[in-house]
Design a protein around this motif. Structure first.
Motif, PDB file in Angstrom:
ATOM      1  N   ARG A  65      27.860  19.248  99.189  1.00 53.23           N
ATOM      2  CA  ARG A  65      27.169  19.790  97.715  1.00 53.23           C
ATOM      3  C   ARG A  65      26.983  21.421  98.456  1.00 53.23           C
ATOM      4  O   ARG A  65      26.576  21.770  99.511  1.00 53.23           O
ATOM      5  N   GLY A  66      26.917  22.313  97.512  1.00 50.77           N
ATOM      6  CA  GLY A  66      26.421  23.559  97.753  1.00 50.77           C
ATOM      7  C   GLY A  66      26.859  24.291  96.565  1.00 50.77           C
ATOM      8  O   GLY A  66      27.491  23.950  95.534  1.00 50.77           O
ATOM      9  N   PRO A  67      26.641  25.742  96.557  1.00 53.84           N
ATOM     10  CA  PRO A  67      26.854  26.722  95.612  1.00 53.84           C
ATOM     11  C   PRO A  67      28.492  27.082  95.626  1.00 53.84           C
ATOM     12  O   PRO A  67      29.061  27.407  96.589  1.00 53.84           O
ATOM     13  N   ASP A  68      28.985  27.143  94.590  1.00 52.49           N
ATOM     14  CA  ASP A  68      30.432  27.698  94.422  1.00 52.49           C
ATOM     15  C   ASP A  68      30.201  29.271  94.319  1.00 52.49           C
ATOM     16  O   ASP A  68      29.520  29.880  93.806  1.00 52.49           O
ATOM     17  N   GLY A  69      31.482  29.873  95.093  1.00 54.63           N
ATOM     18  CA  GLY A  69      31.617  31.208  94.894  1.00 54.63           C
ATOM     19  C   GLY A  69      33.002  31.571  94.838  1.00 54.63           C
ATOM     20  O   GLY A  69      33.887  30.572  94.904  1.00 54.63           O
ATOM     21  N   PRO A  70      33.360  32.823  95.143  1.00 59.71           N
ATOM     22  CA  PRO A  70      34.460  33.229  95.307  1.00 59.71           C
ATOM     23  C   PRO A  70      35.674  32.553  96.229  1.00 59.71           C
ATOM     24  O   PRO A  70      36.913  32.348  95.811  1.00 59.71           O
ATOM     25  N   GLY A  71      35.200  32.324  97.359  1.00 51.26           N
ATOM     26  CA  GLY A  71      35.905  31.659  98.381  1.00 51.26           C
ATOM     27  C   GLY A  71      35.587  30.301  98.698  1.00 51.26           C
ATOM     28  O   GLY A  71      36.012  29.625  99.684  1.00 51.26           O
ATOM     29  N   ASP A  72      34.784  29.579  97.617  1.00 50.84           N
ATOM     30  CA  ASP A  72      34.175  28.417  97.883  1.00 50.84           C
ATOM     31  C   ASP A  72      33.872  27.143  96.873  1.00 50.84           C
ATOM     32  O   ASP A  72      33.701  27.823  95.628  1.00 50.84           O
ATOM     33  N   ARG A  73      34.496  26.253  96.852  1.00 50.55           N
ATOM     34  CA  ARG A  73      34.242  25.182  96.001  1.00 50.55           C
ATOM     35  C   ARG A  73      33.550  23.942  96.864  1.00 50.55           C
ATOM     36  O   ARG A  73      33.772  24.061  97.845  1.00 50.55           O
ATOM     37  N   HIS A  74      32.467  23.219  95.888  1.00 46.79           N
ATOM     38  CA  HIS A  74      31.903  22.039  96.626  1.00 46.79           C
ATOM     39  C   HIS A  74      32.331  20.676  95.819  1.00 46.79           C
ATOM     40  O   HIS A  74      32.315  20.739  94.578  1.00 46.79           O
ATOM     41  N   TRP A  75      32.900  19.907  96.584  1.00 47.71           N
ATOM     42  CA  TRP A  75      33.318  18.636  95.970  1.00 47.71           C
ATOM     43  C   TRP A  75      31.929  17.660  95.522  1.00 47.71           C
ATOM     44  O   TRP A  75      32.077  17.237  94.525  1.00 47.71           O
ATOM     45  N   GLY A  76      30.836  17.918  96.051  1.00 50.14           N
ATOM     46  CA  GLY A  76      29.645  17.195  95.720  1.00 50.14           C
ATOM     47  C   GLY A  76      29.725  15.855  96.196  1.00 50.14           C
ATOM     48  O   GLY A  76      29.070  15.024  95.814  1.00 50.14           O
ATOM     49  N   ARG A  77      30.315  15.315  97.248  1.00 50.75           N
ATOM     50  CA  ARG A  77      30.606  13.766  97.650  1.00 50.75           C
ATOM     51  C   ARG A  77      29.321  13.682  98.747  1.00 50.75           C
ATOM     52  O   ARG A  77      29.074  14.278  99.483  1.00 50.75           O
TER      53      ARG A  77
END
Length: 77
Positions: A65-77
């Motif tokens: 988990r974490g904040p999404d940004g221009p170079g990052d996406r989080h699956w949240g598993r």
């Protein structure tokens, strides 16, 4: 191009990710693309529409988990 960092040393979810890189000179929209694991009942992540990946750009899909940004996406598993 894709690089997978799975089961890294230390807390697994803190560093586990997939690195996607667009090696072309043309932008690619990852919106609607799906990433899944090899489990018997796969965990799936579908990129939201739109998810542009510019020429030469990279994007990390983090397992945790974490904040999404221009170079990052989080699956949240």
């Amino acid at each position: 191009a894709m690089q997978v960092v799975h089961d890294p040393e230390g807390p697994d979810l803190a560093a586990e990710h997939v690195l996607l890189t667009n090696p072309t000179a043309v932008a690619v929209d990852l919106g609607g693309w799906t990433v899944h694991d090899a489990a018997a009942r796969p965990h799936r992540y579908t990129f939201p529409v739109p998810t542009p990946l510019g020429p030469g750009a990279s994007l990390r899909l983090w397992t945790g988990r974490g904040p999404d940004g221009p170079g990052d996406r989080h699956w949240g598993r």
